[in-house]
Design an enzyme around this catalytic site. Structure first.
Site, mmCIF file in Angstrom:
data_model
loop_
_atom_site.group_PDB
_atom_site.id
_atom_site.type_symbol
_atom_site.label_atom_id
_atom_site.label_comp_id
_atom_site.label_asym_id
_atom_site.label_seq_id
_atom_site.Cartn_x
_atom_site.Cartn_y
_atom_site.Cartn_z
ATOM 1 N N HIS A 58 40.865 -17.446 34.591
ATOM 2 C CA HIS A 58 39.718 -17.009 33.785
ATOM 3 C C HIS A 58 39.941 -17.389 32.323
ATOM 4 O O HIS A 58 40.555 -16.640 31.551
ATOM 5 C CB HIS A 58 39.519 -15.497 33.919
ATOM 6 C CG HIS A 58 38.203 -15.024 33.388
ATOM 7 N ND1 HIS A 58 37.436 -14.066 34.013
ATOM 8 C CD2 HIS A 58 37.508 -15.379 32.283
ATOM 9 C CE1 HIS A 58 36.335 -13.861 33.314
ATOM 10 N NE2 HIS A 58 36.364 -14.641 32.250
ATOM 11 N N HIS A 60 38.218 -19.641 28.809
ATOM 12 C CA HIS A 60 37.086 -20.335 28.158
ATOM 13 C C HIS A 60 37.648 -21.474 27.315
ATOM 14 O O HIS A 60 38.316 -21.225 26.311
ATOM 15 C CB HIS A 60 36.290 -19.355 27.290
ATOM 16 C CG HIS A 60 35.675 -18.248 28.083
ATOM 17 N ND1 HIS A 60 34.424 -18.346 28.657
ATOM 18 C CD2 HIS A 60 36.154 -17.036 28.456
ATOM 19 C CE1 HIS A 60 34.148 -17.230 29.331
ATOM 20 N NE2 HIS A 60 35.192 -16.418 29.224
ATOM 21 N N LEU A 61 37.394 -22.704 27.757
ATOM 22 C CA LEU A 61 37.889 -23.860 26.990
ATOM 23 C C LEU A 61 36.844 -24.378 26.002
ATOM 24 O O LEU A 61 37.141 -25.232 25.176
ATOM 25 C CB LEU A 61 38.322 -24.989 27.935
ATOM 26 C CG LEU A 61 39.606 -24.745 28.724
ATOM 27 C CD1 LEU A 61 39.912 -25.936 29.639
ATOM 28 C CD2 LEU A 61 40.791 -24.475 27.815
ATOM 29 N N ASP A 150 29.941 -16.138 34.171
ATOM 30 C CA ASP A 150 30.744 -15.273 33.302
ATOM 31 C C ASP A 150 30.156 -15.136 31.899
ATOM 32 O O ASP A 150 29.634 -16.081 31.322
ATOM 33 C CB ASP A 150 32.172 -15.790 33.185
ATOM 34 C CG ASP A 150 33.036 -14.824 32.412
ATOM 35 O OD1 ASP A 150 33.176 -13.684 32.868
ATOM 36 O OD2 ASP A 150 33.531 -15.186 31.329
ATOM 37 N N HIS A 177 31.262 -11.438 36.893
ATOM 38 C CA HIS A 177 31.278 -10.673 35.636
ATOM 39 C C HIS A 177 30.364 -9.490 35.885
ATOM 40 O O HIS A 177 29.174 -9.660 36.123
ATOM 41 C CB HIS A 177 30.770 -11.547 34.491
ATOM 42 C CG HIS A 177 30.685 -10.822 33.184
ATOM 43 N ND1 HIS A 177 31.498 -11.126 32.122
ATOM 44 C CD2 HIS A 177 29.896 -9.798 32.762
ATOM 45 C CE1 HIS A 177 31.222 -10.320 31.109
ATOM 46 N NE2 HIS A 177 30.240 -9.509 31.468
ATOM 47 N N HIS A 230 37.789 -9.411 35.292
ATOM 48 C CA HIS A 230 38.256 -8.512 34.212
ATOM 49 C C HIS A 230 37.879 -7.033 34.376
ATOM 50 O O HIS A 230 37.110 -6.476 33.578
ATOM 51 C CB HIS A 230 37.820 -9.028 32.850
ATOM 52 C CG HIS A 230 36.420 -9.601 32.735
ATOM 53 N ND1 HIS A 230 35.305 -8.980 33.214
ATOM 54 C CD2 HIS A 230 35.988 -10.743 32.155
ATOM 55 C CE1 HIS A 230 34.241 -9.719 32.949
ATOM 56 N NE2 HIS A 230 34.634 -10.797 32.299
ATOM 57 N N ASN A 276 34.563 -8.098 25.851
ATOM 58 C CA ASN A 276 33.570 -7.748 26.850
ATOM 59 C C ASN A 276 34.112 -7.971 28.259
ATOM 60 O O ASN A 276 34.444 -9.101 28.577
ATOM 61 C CB ASN A 276 32.367 -8.676 26.624
ATOM 62 C CG ASN A 276 31.128 -8.180 27.286
ATOM 63 O OD1 ASN A 276 31.085 -7.048 27.717
ATOM 64 N ND2 ASN A 276 30.138 -9.038 27.391
ATOM 65 N N ASP A 303 41.090 -14.114 30.376
ATOM 66 C CA ASP A 303 39.748 -14.198 29.784
ATOM 67 C C ASP A 303 39.884 -14.788 28.378
ATOM 68 O O ASP A 303 39.197 -14.356 27.434
ATOM 69 C CB ASP A 303 39.054 -12.832 29.744
ATOM 70 C CG ASP A 303 37.568 -12.937 29.405
ATOM 71 O OD1 ASP A 303 37.056 -14.076 29.335
ATOM 72 O OD2 ASP A 303 36.920 -11.890 29.203
HETATM 73 O O1 DOR Z 1 34.802 -11.000 25.581
HETATM 74 C C1 DOR Z 1 34.326 -11.900 26.251
HETATM 75 N N1 DOR Z 1 34.161 -13.131 25.757
HETATM 76 N N2 DOR Z 1 33.946 -11.636 27.514
HETATM 77 C C2 DOR Z 1 33.269 -12.533 28.248
HETATM 78 O O2 DOR Z 1 32.957 -12.229 29.376
HETATM 79 C C3 DOR Z 1 32.885 -13.837 27.674
HETATM 80 C C4 DOR Z 1 33.806 -14.218 26.599
HETATM 81 C C5 DOR Z 1 33.341 -15.403 25.768
HETATM 82 O O3 DOR Z 1 32.829 -16.363 26.331
HETATM 83 O O4 DOR Z 1 33.548 -15.366 24.545
#
Ligand code: DOR
Length: 422
Positions: A58, A60-61, A150, A177, A230, A276, A303
């Site tokens: 999990h 985010h790139l 997500d 999510h 998460h 989140n 995450d």
């Molecule tokens: O805190 C978060 N940031 N929760 C998420 O589900 C998405 C993520 C984001 O893409 O920044």
């Protein structure tokens, strides 16, 4: 040239043992005592620990579209520095990864970068808008390893049900999510004592729990597997535990910030604590730890949500949600779960590598003869203080600044090649 990793404490799924690992090309050829290092590049691991390559399912790139926050190269560099050899990247990019072209782009960019393995996750719905299913079959064919919207839930239950059904036809899981947007209602922190004290708008546990229950219920009725992202609430852990007891094919993950922090840290309005789902209370934190201990929660992910200064250096209500976590996940998990006596190193390796591999049908996940040579050498006695400014990730947004942790990654091998050396 073959490599011999000599004399490290090797972490297997069922225990640890001091031994040597002979690596030939991308594979582990042999594991044993006093292996002959003639003609090999010898990596001295004595006094150190050899851990399976972490699979962070999990992450985010941000590329394509949000390269100011992170890109595939900076995220991959950060990953290998954290002992992570495979990352599964979430589709909330711009354009959203909801079609085969974006999947192909991510894979080809990751190949050019050539650090860790990058596994794209496709969106369940077009544009993550929750209205129309995305090109699931084409993304599966192109190499997407899972599906997720997500950042938000697919609020329409019929569409979510169809997404799960369709995904299972391609042997893909939905990574859910779980947040009912109507109940979140603009909340930025957990609803409770601290939201009242700070005056920040709260989001109730029920917003998460309702969607956990719904997605489990959909999966149960379809008899398909589902994965819950998460998990942050004690009640969510309970819902998953009882579903597992009924035999539902549900797996679940949590993140270091949910088993280490509570919403007590929001009192100084540090936007690095905004995430989140939100940080919850002590009873949630304890239940998450119990869930990891008793097998209700199957994996630890980050995450990893890198954000830039302009996203976080604003008032709390306006700040972006997310924590940059990929460089600290091992040290935090080791310090707070293993050093504290809650889990063994082997159990940690199962949560961070073996289970993610099993859940997503990926190679790797454990150190074994004939297996892929994805691993890291770690000094568990090395103590350091977390400083987000030193991250290789573009996202410096960590709420763990100043935390003293143990476990420094010294070297990371991916497919038998050294991709990181401290
Ligand atoms: O805190 C978060 N940031 N929760 C998420 O589900 C998405 C993520 C984001 O893409 O920044």
């Amino acid at each position: 040239m073959k490599k011999l990793i000599k004399g490290g404490e090797v972490v297997f799924a069922d225990g640890t043992e001091v031994c040597d690992i002979l690596v030939d090309g991308s594979k582990i050829e042999k594991i044993g005592k006093n292996l002959d290092g003639k003609g090999c590049e010898v990596i001295d691991a004595s006094g150190k620990t050899v851990f399976p390559g972490i699979i962070d399912m999990h992450v985010h790139l941000r590329e394509p579209g949000f390269e100011g926050k992170e890109d595939i190269e900076s995220g991959s560099r950060a990953a290998v520095a954290g002992g992570v050899t495979q990352v599964c990247c979430m589709p909330n990019t711009n354009p959203v990864c909801d079609n085969a072209v974006v999947v192909r782009y991510i894979l080809s960019r990751a190949k050019e970068v050539g650090l860790c393995k990058v596994r794209p996750i496709g969106a369940i719905t077009k544009g993550e808008q929750g209205e129309t299913l995305s090109d699931i079959g084409k993304m599966a064919k192109e190499g997407a390893v899972a599906l997720s919207d997500d950042g938000r839930s697919v609020m329409n239950s019929l569409i979510m049900r169809r997404g799960m059904e369709y995904a299972s036809g391609f042997n893909l899981k939905c990574l859910c999510h779980c947040e009912d947007a109507s109940l979140v209602d603009g909340g930025v922190v957990n609803e409770g004592k601290n939201s009242t004290l700070t005056g920040l708008k709260g989001s109730p546990r029920a917003a998460e729990d309702i969607m956990i229950a719904r997605d489990i219920s959909l999966a149960e009725s379809l008899d398909v597997p589902v994965h819950i992202c998460h998990v942050s609430t004690y009640s969510g852990v309970d819902i998953i535990r009882s579903a597992k007891k009924r035999g539902v094919k549900v797996t679940a993950e949590t993140c270091p910030h949910y088993f280490i922090l509570t919403d007590d840290v929001i009192d100084d309005f540090d936007t690095f604590t905004k995430v989140n789902p939100p940080l919850r209370e002590e009873k949630d934190r304890k239940a998450i730890i119990e869930g990891l201990r008793d097998g209700t929660l199957d994996c630890i992910v980050t995450d990893h949500a890198p954000h830039g200064r302009k996203d976080k250096e604003v008032e709390y209500n306006l700040a972006a949600f997310g924590i940059s976590g990929i460089e600290t996940s091992f040290a935090l998990s080791y310090t707070y779960l293993v050093k504290s006596g809650i889990l063994s190193l082997s159990q940690l390796s199962v949560l961070m590598a073996k289970h993610p591999a099993e859940i997503l049908n990926l190679e790797g996940g454990e150190i074994r003869e004939g297996g892929v040579a994805d691993l890291s050498v770690i000094d568990l006695n090395a103590k350091y203080v977390i400083d987000g400014q030193k991250f290789l990730s573009k996202g410096k947004n960590t709420p763990f600044n100043g935390f003293e942790v143990y476990g420094k990654v010294l070297l990371t091998l991916v497919d038998g090649d050294v991709k990181y050396r401290a």
